[in-house]
Design a protein around this motif. Sequence first.
Motif, PDB file in Angstrom:
ATOM      1  N   PHE A   1       0.588  -1.374  -0.018  1.00 13.42           N
ATOM      2  CA  PHE A   1       0.074  -0.368   0.235  1.00 13.42           C
ATOM      3  C   PHE A   1       1.237   1.192   0.358  1.00 13.42           C
TER       4      PHE A   1
ATOM      5  N   GLU B   1      -0.613   4.696  -2.333  1.00 14.11           N
ATOM      6  CA  GLU B   1      -1.848   4.292  -2.496  1.00 14.11           C
ATOM      7  C   GLU B   1      -2.856   5.603  -1.906  1.00 14.11           C
ATOM      8  N   ASP B   2      -3.650   6.297  -2.191  1.00 16.39           N
ATOM      9  CA  ASP B   2      -4.012   7.569  -1.616  1.00 16.39           C
ATOM     10  C   ASP B   2      -5.875   6.668  -0.743  1.00 16.39           C
ATOM     11  N   VAL B   3      -6.153   7.569  -0.043  1.00 16.64           N
ATOM     12  CA  VAL B   3      -7.117   7.327   1.304  1.00 16.64           C
ATOM     13  C   VAL B   3      -7.956   6.339   0.281  1.00 16.64           C
ATOM     14  N   LEU B   4      -8.820   7.102  -0.480  1.00 13.56           N
ATOM     15  CA  LEU B   4     -10.250   6.451  -1.207  1.00 13.56           C
ATOM     16  C   LEU B   4      -9.786   5.542  -1.398  1.00 13.56           C
ATOM     17  N   HIS B   5      -8.327   5.046  -2.292  1.00 12.57           N
ATOM     18  CA  HIS B   5      -8.344   3.406  -2.778  1.00 12.57           C
ATOM     19  C   HIS B   5      -8.042   2.738  -1.781  1.00 12.57           C
ATOM     20  N   ILE B   6      -7.588   3.074  -0.431  1.00  7.98           N
ATOM     21  CA  ILE B   6      -6.988   1.872   1.178  1.00  7.98           C
ATOM     22  C   ILE B   6      -8.904   1.792   1.302  1.00  7.98           C
ATOM     23  N   CYS B   7      -9.418   3.070   1.651  1.00 16.84           N
ATOM     24  CA  CYS B   7     -10.774   3.144   2.193  1.00 16.84           C
ATOM     25  C   CYS B   7     -11.312   1.343   1.692  1.00 16.84           C
TER      26      CYS B   7
END
Length: 379
Positions: A268, A271-277
Amino acid sequence: FFLQENLIGALLAIFGHLVSSIALNLQKYSHIRLAGSKDPRAYFRTKTWWSGLLLLVLGELGVFSSYAFAPLSLIVPLSAVSVVASAIIGIIFIKEKWKPKEFLRRYVLSFAGCGLAVVGTYLLVTFGPNSHEKMTAENITRHLVSWPFLLYMLVEIIVFCLLLYFYKERNANYIVIILLLVALLGSMTVVTVKAVAGMMLVSIQGSLQLDSPIFYIMLVCMVATAIYQATFLAQASQLYDSAQISSIGYILSTTAAISAGATFYLDFMGEDVLHICMFALGCLTAFLGVFLITRNRKKPVPFEPYISMDAMPGMQNMHDKGIAVQPDLKASFSYGALESNDSMPEIYTPATLPIVQEQHGHKGLSAPPYRVLEHSKKE
């Protein structure tokens, strides 16, 4: 290019899990078919069983190859596909006859679970990590001695030793403890599988990696952790229902494997927060889907080899006299723990107690502890 490799890895994993699920059900069908027939052959002499074995090898090769293309954190959660496939196969080949309303009511949890698992799989593939690097010996060695992974390994070893102590010394045979042991071993298994598969792919592409010691270290660790993992799974299957093992094991193993992949391979990173969420949402959705699918499975009813003596027609209740009557099991395991009824008259069914004529003893002789009255043909 990275998205293309992710897609190839995801498709290989989905294909492998589907084929493996079909193979296992095919082998199970072979065993059931032999058990219900008079065929004296062993299961390994049937074409059905061998077909299932070949498909199982093909499926495992597909899953193994997928680790060489896509990140570890993307491939591991896709094992939910095998649970969905097994549920669908079970519904298709079920032999009970249900009315449409009863069928929908009976399998509403399975349908909902399959839908959630499919949605979760889509989210996983769409928002999975895009970290890619060549699995060369140099890169793997660098990850192996990095301080995040060393810290992770230290914590995992301490937790594993504590769980093993409670399991072996304190006899804490809880399903969570056993499956946590499986999950911790499995996290190391998938880390080494990705390393071995990645180095083999790089070697096929022209840069030989098989002459490096790290390849054989990873290979030995992969085999060892897989064997011990299978051992703990076998112990869990002897104590708990397979549905519980499937759901809880999938959740724990996936969580541990994603944590190991994020620590070792830095899946990760960047990776941006949106993709991780969204990826986390896909995992939670798949977890809920697998839980609902396994929740709907029928629990096996244990077989009782004995019958209650006071429940038989014509049998006197001896418990009032303080005499407990229990039929002898001997070498028979038929209904009621009675011996073979082949010598009985035709008017009696196999579940009926054999006839014992009432004995009238002489004076001074004790009467038998119980008696069975002879039934006439009219009765």
